[in-house]
Write a protein that holds these residues in place. Structure first.
Motif, PDB file in Angstrom:
ATOM      1  N   GLU A   1       0.831  -1.206   0.000  1.00  0.00           N
ATOM      2  CA  GLU A   1       0.000   0.000   0.000  1.00  0.00           C
ATOM      3  C   GLU A   1       0.866   1.256   0.000  1.00  0.00           C
ATOM      4  N   GLN A   2       1.988   1.197   0.714  1.00  0.00           N
ATOM      5  CA  GLN A   2       2.918   2.327   0.697  1.00  0.00           C
ATOM      6  C   GLN A   2       3.537   2.497  -0.685  1.00  0.00           C
TER       7      GLN A   2
ATOM      8  N   LYS B   1       2.048   1.805  -3.463  1.00  0.00           N
ATOM      9  CA  LYS B   1       0.993   2.410  -4.274  1.00  0.00           C
ATOM     10  C   LYS B   1       0.844   3.900  -3.986  1.00  0.00           C
ATOM     11  N   ASN B   2       1.046   4.268  -2.726  1.00  0.00           N
ATOM     12  CA  ASN B   2       0.882   5.667  -2.336  1.00  0.00           C
ATOM     13  C   ASN B   2       2.011   6.558  -2.833  1.00  0.00           C
TER      14      ASN B   2
ATOM     15  N   GLU C   1       7.192   9.916   1.670  1.00  0.00           N
ATOM     16  CA  GLU C   1       5.769  10.082   1.392  1.00  0.00           C
ATOM     17  C   GLU C   1       4.914   9.438   2.488  1.00  0.00           C
TER      18      GLU C   1
ATOM     19  N   ARG D   1       3.926   8.581  -5.165  1.00  0.00           N
ATOM     20  CA  ARG D   1       3.609   9.232  -6.426  1.00  0.00           C
ATOM     21  C   ARG D   1       4.546  10.413  -6.639  1.00  0.00           C
TER      22      ARG D   1
END
Length: 207
Positions: free
Chosen positions: A14-15, A17-18, A146, A20
């Motif tokens: 999930e990290q 994916k986050n 991030e 960006r």
């Protein structure tokens, strides 16, 4: 046990994916400069490298030093980009300068050369492996920053700025600049990201 491992893996993914690319960035930091330094130091200590060669290096710039990097880059680009076409470049440099800091990533060529001498069987591969390790470090730091609520974008103005960077911050001559990660406060959402079909990028056998 399997369920716990799945949950942990999902949290890590999930990290991923986050993570960006964020432009532009502000000078507002959601964490302290000490925390950012801690993240970079922990990542550089624990990212893997071939034969545990540990060729990765990093320099973190805050405040006036961060701005100086993008002033240097602007001046170098003025000597390359035609004057009548420079305005978009100037705006881009101002955008990077508007961030809170930059992490500069390097590979220590003395370490790479020593590995080539000590393990000649893989001499041709050590530069490749060093670059792979450095890429893992860049990704690890980017994801971690991030995760702390910061935004970041990765730039590659090497090698045209290498000499001036080395002079300004007394960088050892063996450190080869590989990228510059600009970070700061998020000023808006990340742009849309398109994905090619995973079936075109993935194969599995024997499952």
């Amino acid at each position: 046990m399997a369920s716990s491992a799945t949950v942990n893996a999902n949290a890590v993914i999930e990290q991923f994916k986050n993570r960006r690319t964020y432009y532009p960035l502000s000078k507002d930091l959601s964490v302290s400069t000490e925390r950012i330094q801690e993240i970079v130091k922990e990542a550089i200590q624990h990212v893997p490298s071939s034969f545990n060669s540990q060729s990765n290096r990093a320099v973190v710039l805050f405040g006036a030093d961060h701005e100086k990097l993008w002033d240097i880059t602007t001046e170098v680009l003025k000597g390359i980009v035609p004057e009548d076409k420079f305005e978009p470049t100037a705006q881009r440099m101002a955008m990077f300068r508007g961030g809170a800091g930059t992490v500069m990533f390097f590979e220590d060529q003395d370490v790479v050369k020593a590995m080539q001498t000590n393990v000649p069987l893989y001499a041709e591969q050590f530069p490749v492996w060093a670059t792979q390790s450095n890429a893992m470090l860049q990704f690890a730091v980017w994801v971690a920053l991030e995760a702390e609520g910061l935004g970041a974008n990765l730039q590659h103005y090497n090698p045209i700025i290498d000499a001036k960077v080395a002079e300004q911050w007394k960088i050892p001559s063996s450190w080869k600049l590989s990228s510059q990660l600009v970070f700061g406060g998020r000023t808006g959402p990340a742009g849309d990201k398109a994905f090619n079909p995973v079936e075109d990028k993935f194969k599995v056998f024997g499952a």
